[in-house]
Design a protein around this motif. Structure first.
Motif, PDB file in Angstrom:
ATOM      1  N   TRP A 100      47.830  98.513 -98.444  1.00  0.00           N
ATOM      2  CA  TRP A 100      47.356  98.953 -99.767  1.00  0.00           C
ATOM      3  C   TRP A 100      46.756 100.352 -99.694  1.00  0.00           C
ATOM      4  O   TRP A 100      47.000 101.183-100.568  1.00  0.00           O
ATOM      5  N   LEU A 101      45.973 100.614 -98.664  1.00  0.00           N
ATOM      6  CA  LEU A 101      45.344 101.930 -98.531  1.00  0.00           C
ATOM      7  C   LEU A 101      46.388 103.024 -98.328  1.00  0.00           C
ATOM      8  O   LEU A 101      46.254 104.138 -98.848  1.00  0.00           O
ATOM      9  N   ARG A 102      47.425 102.720 -97.584  1.00  0.00           N
ATOM     10  CA  ARG A 102      48.480 103.711 -97.374  1.00  0.00           C
ATOM     11  C   ARG A 102      49.254 103.962 -98.667  1.00  0.00           C
ATOM     12  O   ARG A 102      49.715 105.069 -98.917  1.00  0.00           O
ATOM     13  N   ARG A 103      49.377 102.925 -99.503  1.00  0.00           N
ATOM     14  CA  ARG A 103      50.100 103.101-100.768  1.00  0.00           C
ATOM     15  C   ARG A 103      49.367 104.026-101.727  1.00  0.00           C
ATOM     16  O   ARG A 103      49.988 104.627-102.594  1.00  0.00           O
ATOM     17  N   ILE A 104      48.051 104.133-101.600  1.00  0.00           N
ATOM     18  CA  ILE A 104      47.329 105.075-102.454  1.00  0.00           C
ATOM     19  C   ILE A 104      47.201 106.441-101.786  1.00  0.00           C
ATOM     20  O   ILE A 104      46.484 107.316-102.279  1.00  0.00           O
ATOM     21  N   GLY A 105      47.894 106.614-100.666  1.00  0.00           N
ATOM     22  CA  GLY A 105      47.964 107.917-100.030  1.00  0.00           C
ATOM     23  C   GLY A 105      46.808 108.259 -99.131  1.00  0.00           C
ATOM     24  O   GLY A 105      46.612 109.422 -98.781  1.00  0.00           O
ATOM     25  N   MET A 106      46.021 107.279 -98.706  1.00  0.00           N
ATOM     26  CA  MET A 106      44.866 107.562 -97.854  1.00  0.00           C
ATOM     27  C   MET A 106      45.325 107.946 -96.448  1.00  0.00           C
ATOM     28  O   MET A 106      46.174 107.266 -95.854  1.00  0.00           O
ATOM     29  N   PRO A 107      44.780 109.046 -95.875  1.00  0.00           N
ATOM     30  CA  PRO A 107      45.140 109.437 -94.506  1.00  0.00           C
ATOM     31  C   PRO A 107      44.793 108.341 -93.509  1.00  0.00           C
ATOM     32  O   PRO A 107      43.857 107.560 -93.719  1.00  0.00           O
ATOM     33  N   LEU A 108      45.538 108.293 -92.406  1.00  0.00           N
ATOM     34  CA  LEU A 108      45.373 107.219 -91.436  1.00  0.00           C
ATOM     35  C   LEU A 108      43.955 107.142 -90.877  1.00  0.00           C
ATOM     36  O   LEU A 108      43.419 106.055 -90.667  1.00  0.00           O
ATOM     37  N   ALA A 109      43.344 108.310 -90.608  1.00  0.00           N
ATOM     38  CA  ALA A 109      41.991 108.297 -90.052  1.00  0.00           C
ATOM     39  C   ALA A 109      41.017 107.632 -91.018  1.00  0.00           C
ATOM     40  O   ALA A 109      40.138 106.856 -90.609  1.00  0.00           O
ATOM     41  N   GLU A 110      41.160 107.908 -92.324  1.00  0.00           N
ATOM     42  CA  GLU A 110      40.280 107.292 -93.313  1.00  0.00           C
ATOM     43  C   GLU A 110      40.587 105.806 -93.462  1.00  0.00           C
ATOM     44  O   GLU A 110      39.685 105.007 -93.736  1.00  0.00           O
ATOM     45  N   VAL A 111      41.847 105.419 -93.315  1.00  0.00           N
ATOM     46  CA  VAL A 111      42.210 104.008 -93.374  1.00  0.00           C
ATOM     47  C   VAL A 111      41.450 103.233 -92.301  1.00  0.00           C
ATOM     48  O   VAL A 111      40.898 102.150 -92.554  1.00  0.00           O
ATOM     49  N   GLY A 112      41.409 103.784 -91.088  1.00  0.00           N
ATOM     50  CA  GLY A 112      40.683 103.122 -90.012  1.00  0.00           C
ATOM     51  C   GLY A 112      39.212 102.951 -90.326  1.00  0.00           C
ATOM     52  O   GLY A 112      38.616 101.897 -90.055  1.00  0.00           O
ATOM     53  N   ASP A 113      38.603 103.986 -90.926  1.00  0.00           N
ATOM     54  CA  ASP A 113      37.185 103.905 -91.276  1.00  0.00           C
ATOM     55  C   ASP A 113      36.940 102.829 -92.327  1.00  0.00           C
ATOM     56  O   ASP A 113      35.972 102.059 -92.238  1.00  0.00           O
ATOM     57  N   VAL A 114      37.813 102.763 -93.359  1.00  0.00           N
ATOM     58  CA  VAL A 114      37.637 101.771 -94.419  1.00  0.00           C
ATOM     59  C   VAL A 114      37.807 100.363 -93.859  1.00  0.00           C
ATOM     60  O   VAL A 114      37.054  99.447 -94.215  1.00  0.00           O
ATOM     61  N   CYS A 115      38.783 100.180 -92.992  1.00  0.00           N
ATOM     62  CA  CYS A 115      39.000  98.853 -92.400  1.00  0.00           C
ATOM     63  C   CYS A 115      37.788  98.418 -91.589  1.00  0.00           C
ATOM     64  O   CYS A 115      37.376  97.249 -91.625  1.00  0.00           O
ATOM     65  N   ALA A 116      37.199  99.363 -90.850  1.00  0.00           N
ATOM     66  CA  ALA A 116      36.016  99.030 -90.060  1.00  0.00           C
ATOM     67  C   ALA A 116      34.841  98.664 -90.963  1.00  0.00           C
ATOM     68  O   ALA A 116      34.089  97.711 -90.701  1.00  0.00           O
ATOM     69  N   LEU A 117      34.677  99.432 -92.047  1.00  0.00           N
ATOM     70  CA  LEU A 117      33.582  99.157 -92.978  1.00  0.00           C
ATOM     71  C   LEU A 117      33.783  97.848 -93.731  1.00  0.00           C
ATOM     72  O   LEU A 117      32.812  97.180 -94.097  1.00  0.00           O
ATOM     73  N   HIS A 118      35.054  97.475 -93.969  1.00  0.00           N
ATOM     74  CA  HIS A 118      35.352  96.266 -94.735  1.00  0.00           C
ATOM     75  C   HIS A 118      34.724  95.035 -94.103  1.00  0.00           C
ATOM     76  O   HIS A 118      34.263  94.124 -94.806  1.00  0.00           O
ATOM     77  N   GLY A 119      34.666  95.033 -92.781  1.00  0.00           N
ATOM     78  CA  GLY A 119      34.104  93.873 -92.100  1.00  0.00           C
ATOM     79  C   GLY A 119      32.598  93.899 -91.966  1.00  0.00           C
ATOM     80  O   GLY A 119      31.970  92.871 -91.738  1.00  0.00           O
ATOM     81  N   THR A 120      31.971  95.092 -92.106  1.00  0.00           N
ATOM     82  CA  THR A 120      30.533  95.213 -91.876  1.00  0.00           C
ATOM     83  C   THR A 120      29.753  95.613 -93.123  1.00  0.00           C
ATOM     84  O   THR A 120      28.606  95.202 -93.301  1.00  0.00           O
ATOM     85  N   ASP A 121      30.361  96.446 -93.968  1.00  0.00           N
ATOM     86  CA  ASP A 121      29.673  96.959 -95.150  1.00  0.00           C
ATOM     87  C   ASP A 121      30.688  97.147 -96.279  1.00  0.00           C
ATOM     88  O   ASP A 121      31.158  98.265 -96.529  1.00  0.00           O
ATOM     89  N   PRO A 122      31.050  96.064 -96.977  1.00  0.00           N
ATOM     90  CA  PRO A 122      32.070  96.166 -98.029  1.00  0.00           C
ATOM     91  C   PRO A 122      31.733  97.187 -99.106  1.00  0.00           C
ATOM     92  O   PRO A 122      32.617  97.840 -99.653  1.00  0.00           O
ATOM     93  N   GLY A 123      30.447  97.364 -99.417  1.00  0.00           N
ATOM     94  CA  GLY A 123      30.059  98.347-100.418  1.00  0.00           C
ATOM     95  C   GLY A 123      30.418  99.763 -99.993  1.00  0.00           C
ATOM     96  O   GLY A 123      30.910 100.562-100.798  1.00  0.00           O
ATOM     97  N   ALA A 124      30.166 100.076 -98.715  1.00  0.00           N
ATOM     98  CA  ALA A 124      30.511 101.401 -98.196  1.00  0.00           C
ATOM     99  C   ALA A 124      32.024 101.593 -98.179  1.00  0.00           C
ATOM    100  O   ALA A 124      32.527 102.694 -98.437  1.00  0.00           O
ATOM    101  N   ALA A 125      32.765 100.529 -97.883  1.00  0.00           N
ATOM    102  CA  ALA A 125      34.229 100.612 -97.910  1.00  0.00           C
ATOM    103  C   ALA A 125      34.715 100.928 -99.315  1.00  0.00           C
ATOM    104  O   ALA A 125      35.608 101.765 -99.509  1.00  0.00           O
ATOM    105  N   ALA A 126      34.119 100.270-100.312  1.00  0.00           N
ATOM    106  CA  ALA A 126      34.509 100.528-101.702  1.00  0.00           C
ATOM    107  C   ALA A 126      34.190 101.961-102.102  1.00  0.00           C
ATOM    108  O   ALA A 126      34.979 102.625-102.793  1.00  0.00           O
ATOM    109  N   ARG A 127      33.027 102.480-101.662  1.00  0.00           N
ATOM    110  CA  ARG A 127      32.659 103.862-101.997  1.00  0.00           C
ATOM    111  C   ARG A 127      33.629 104.849-101.361  1.00  0.00           C
ATOM    112  O   ARG A 127      33.964 105.885-101.958  1.00  0.00           O
ATOM    113  N   ALA A 128      34.088 104.555-100.145  1.00  0.00           N
ATOM    114  CA  ALA A 128      35.049 105.434 -99.477  1.00  0.00           C
ATOM    115  C   ALA A 128      36.372 105.476-100.235  1.00  0.00           C
ATOM    116  O   ALA A 128      37.004 106.537-100.361  1.00  0.00           O
ATOM    117  N   VAL A 129      36.810 104.326-100.750  1.00  0.00           N
ATOM    118  CA  VAL A 129      38.048 104.291-101.542  1.00  0.00           C
ATOM    119  C   VAL A 129      37.873 105.085-102.832  1.00  0.00           C
ATOM    120  O   VAL A 129      38.760 105.859-103.233  1.00  0.00           O
TER     121      VAL A 129
END
Length: 368
Positions: free
Chosen positions: A53-82
């Motif tokens: 899903w993140l790649r479909r919205i054009g997010m760079p791979l490095a940012e995808v990794g950060d969002v995935c990491a945040l998704h498991g620890t801080d969902p709010g921060a992951a949402a803000r990054a998106v």
């Protein structure tokens, strides 16, 4: 699950899965030691779908990794990054939309003024601005330059034996850009000014160079030209959006997914520039990044050199920008943040507030 079964479940191709394994984004649960076959666990499907899903919205791979990491620890921060990523996409789309409208007008022979500004007319909005440039605690001289006026915002970070002359020459060159009626004409004029700046840097400061991030205000839009590792940000409704990308070797590796942003921040080559104004272009000069951004009352722009952005996290920049102080107090507060971290480099920043149409253009701080 075999890689084929996992590909079907996650809606990712086997080729993509192999690539994400190489980057550490989505390693398999097990790799057969003899055949090299990859096997995945069913619990990995959710992460894989998030990557897709993140790649479909054009997010760079490095940012995808950060969002995935945040998704498991801080969902709010992951949402803000998106949300921050999508705000950048919308800003870039708006700039392309304005250029497309300008091109359509030109091809169709229309005389429509896309910027709503005509010579001698009252500006729809005005800017209240301030600039500050300081040496810092470590450097012996200040080779940065900053300018804040009702029409031009600019920061330049000079380097080399006479980097201060290079930065001054760059600002002088962009200071003469006219505010034209068409968006495309304005950006063309800004690009021409950057090329002139490169030539003038070569003539005035041989052996030196400078970065340049400059904005021309039309009364309704800010036209940006960017070369190097200075930065431009927009604070709108409490959210901070970065409008520029660093022209550095480290940023190129981040974009390619080879480094994470946190790794890039501490990388020894983080200041290695891929684009700068140094007069070496034999008259052509580097190609600047150009963009056009609509402004509305309440918006706040920040332009800064890496003496600020390299040492102060964006969350702290946002907090100071959103604190409500006037532009002059805000640039001083930003410089204080860099100083509190040892002031390792010259630091320059420009803050500009978009004011209602009935407020005249104003500048609350000095140029440096």
């Amino acid at each position: 699950m075999t890689i084929g079964e996992f590909a079907r479940a996650s809606r990712l191709s086997a080729k993509a899965l192999r690539r994400y394994d190489e980057l550490g984004l989505l390693p398999p649960a097990r790799v057969d030691a003899y055949t090299g076959y990859r096997y995945y666990a069913g619990t990995q499907v959710e992460r894989a779908r998030l990557v897709a899903w993140l790649r479909r919205i054009g997010m760079p791979l490095a940012e995808v990794g950060d969002v995935c990491a945040l998704h498991g620890t801080d969902p709010g921060a992951a949402a803000r990054a998106v949300r921050a990523h999508w705000a950048r996409v919308e800003a870039e789309t708006a700039a392309r939309r304005d250029l497309a409208a300008s091109l359509a007008d030109r091809l169709g022979g229309s005389t429509h003024m896309t910027t709503n500004v005509r010579p001698g007319s009252v500006w729809p909005c005005a800017l209240a601005t301030a600039a500050l440039s300081e040496r810092g605690r470590v450097r012996e001289t200040n080779q940065d330059r900053a300018h804040a006026g009702p029409r031009l915002l600019a920061v330049a970070d000079g380097y080399g034996p006479v980097g201060d002359l290079a930065a001054s020459a760059a600002l002088a060159a962009v200071g003469a850009v006219p505010v034209t009626g068409r968006a495309g004409d304005l950006l063309n004029a800004l690009e021409d000014a950057v090329r002139r700046a490169d030539a003038e840097v070569g003539a005035a400061a041989p052996g030196a160079g400078t970065t340049l991030t400059a904005g021309v205000w039309t009364g309704s839009r800010l036209a940006l030209a960017h070369v190097g590792d200075g930065r431009a940000y927009l604070l709108r409704d409490g959210g901070l959006v970065r409008l520029t990308r660093d022209h550095t070797a480290v940023q190129a590796r981040v974009d390619a997914g080879e480094l994470t942003p946190s790794e890039a921040a501490d990388h020894p080559d983080r200041a290695l520039l891929l684009r700068a104004l140094d007069g070496a272009g034999a008259g052509s000069g580097p190609v600047p990044d150009l963009s056009l951004h609509e402004g509305r009352p309440g918006d706040r722009w920040l332009l800064c050199t890496d003496g600020l952005s390299a040492v102060v996290p964006e969350a702290e920049l946002r907090a100071v920008l959103a604190a409500g102080d006037d532009p002059d107090g805000t640039v001083r507060a930003l410089a204080a943040l860099a100083d509190a971290r040892g002031g390792p480099d010259n630091v320059s920043c420009v803050v500009a507030d978009v004011r209602p149409a009935d407020a005249p253009p104003a500048r609350t701080g000095p140029d440096h």
